[in-house]
Design an enzyme around this catalytic site. Structure first.
Site, mmCIF file in Angstrom:
data_model
loop_
_atom_site.group_PDB
_atom_site.id
_atom_site.type_symbol
_atom_site.label_atom_id
_atom_site.label_comp_id
_atom_site.label_asym_id
_atom_site.label_seq_id
_atom_site.Cartn_x
_atom_site.Cartn_y
_atom_site.Cartn_z
ATOM 1 N N LYS A 78 3.583 -13.526 -18.543
ATOM 2 C CA LYS A 78 4.860 -14.018 -19.100
ATOM 3 C C LYS A 78 5.968 -12.972 -18.945
ATOM 4 O O LYS A 78 7.079 -13.298 -18.514
ATOM 5 C CB LYS A 78 4.667 -14.367 -20.571
ATOM 6 C CG LYS A 78 5.937 -14.715 -21.361
ATOM 7 C CD LYS A 78 6.547 -16.029 -20.906
ATOM 8 C CE LYS A 78 7.846 -16.347 -21.659
ATOM 9 N NZ LYS A 78 7.629 -16.801 -23.030
ATOM 10 N N LYS A 138 14.680 -9.979 -25.737
ATOM 11 C CA LYS A 138 13.370 -9.689 -26.316
ATOM 12 C C LYS A 138 12.312 -9.558 -25.217
ATOM 13 O O LYS A 138 11.530 -8.595 -25.196
ATOM 14 C CB LYS A 138 12.964 -10.793 -27.288
ATOM 15 C CG LYS A 138 11.526 -10.703 -27.777
ATOM 16 C CD LYS A 138 11.066 -11.985 -28.455
ATOM 17 C CE LYS A 138 9.570 -11.968 -28.699
ATOM 18 N NZ LYS A 138 9.062 -13.244 -29.274
ATOM 19 N N THR A 173 5.217 -15.101 -27.703
ATOM 20 C CA THR A 173 5.457 -14.073 -26.686
ATOM 21 C C THR A 173 5.546 -12.733 -27.404
ATOM 22 O O THR A 173 6.482 -12.495 -28.172
ATOM 23 C CB THR A 173 6.747 -14.350 -25.907
ATOM 24 O OG1 THR A 173 6.615 -15.593 -25.218
ATOM 25 C CG2 THR A 173 7.010 -13.250 -24.891
#
Length: 290
Positions: free
Chosen positions: A162, A237, A87
């Site tokens: 995502k 994050k 990611t």
């Protein structure tokens, strides 16, 4: 297939093990982690990538992805496919995709949802960006490592999906925790709260599948003293990535900004690091209006 797998941490190791158990030849590399059963260790990322049909990366951030890509792309066989399951920033994925294309290689960015449990069980969801041909090559591997792979468009679109998904997740978890804390102070039993909301308009994944209240709903990290299924620092994050993308796209995301700020405070100054992202509930329980 003959597969190289770079990044054998909590997510990468079970994913690589599942591929090996399914009969693929898997060569793995990680700077610190050992290879899982069935995976042959390599001495470097380049060795893991050289001559493979597909190379899969699962790395901590975009800077490391760029560095690893610079190392392995020249070593990969023409026509091979790089599948990045990290990611990272949308721009990092698109830059690596362009470099792969220039080198005559296929590329997909394929970040995952489902956590460590999904990686072990082979039930991950992959959000995939890249060419049709590269997606077709990777699909049989996605079917082993996960239960669903959605082709979202060109390179970088997997990362876009995502971070949008996880921005929703972060915001809804905060709202769920706030609501439980309010219900407590109003004298509403938590089980009654769950029974109402889980079958009403407040229904959400964070309530119904991952309830932050211990002893309520299906088993979740709340029932294990908030040991992480998805750590608060990883949520932070992803929320930061969402706001970086929002800045670049000139998108107004006030709830995403607020969630980022709350998780930043929780992780960096309130002891939330190392706890599940649903540990926001005891955080709100302990706070008053001011």
């Amino acid at each position: 297939m003959n597969i190289g797998f770079i990044g054998l941490g909590n997510m990468g190791a079970p994913m690589a093990a599942n591929l090996a158990a399914a009969g693929h030849t898997v060569t793995g590399f990680d700077l610190v982690a050992d290879c899982p059963d069935g995976v042959t260790p390599a001495d470097s990322a380049v060795e893991a990538a050289a001559g493979r049909d597909v190379v899969i990366t699962m790395l901590p951030n975009g800077a490391i992805l760029r560095r690893v890509a610079d190392e392995i792309l020249p070593a990969m066989a023409p026509g091979a496919v790089l599948v990045d399951c990290s990611t990272v920033e949308v721009d990092a994925a698109r830059d690596v995709g362009a470099a792969a294309e220039a080198a005559g290689l296929g590329f997909v960015d394929a970040p995952v949802s489902g956590g460590v449990g999904g990686a072990a069980a082979g039930t991950l969801t992959f959000m995939v960006g890249g060419s049709d041909d590269a997606f077709a090559t990777a699909t049989p591997l996605f079917e082993i490592m996960g239960q669903k792979a959605v082709h979202c468009g060109g390179a970088g679109n997997g990362q876009a999906a995502k971070i949008c998904n996880n921005m929703i997740l972060g915001v809804t978890m905060i709202a769920t925790c706030e609501a439980f804390a309010l219900a407590d102070k109003l004298g509403l039993d938590r089980q009654a709260m769950f029974d109402v909301v889980s079958t009403s308009s407040g229904y959400s994944w964070t309530m119904n599948a991952y309830c932050p209240a211990p002893g309520v709903g299906p088993q979740s990290p709340a029932d294990n003293d908030y040991q992480p299924g998805f750590a608060a620092e990883l949520m932070l994050k992803d929320l930061r990535l969402s706001q970086q993308a929002a800045d670049a796209a000139d998108a107004d995301t006030p709830m995403g900004q607020a969630a980022t700020s709350l998780y930043e405070t929780f992780v960096e100054t309130e002891g939330g690091e190392g706890k599940d992202f649903s540990a926001m509930l005891p955080r709100f329980e302990a706070r008053g209006r001011g």
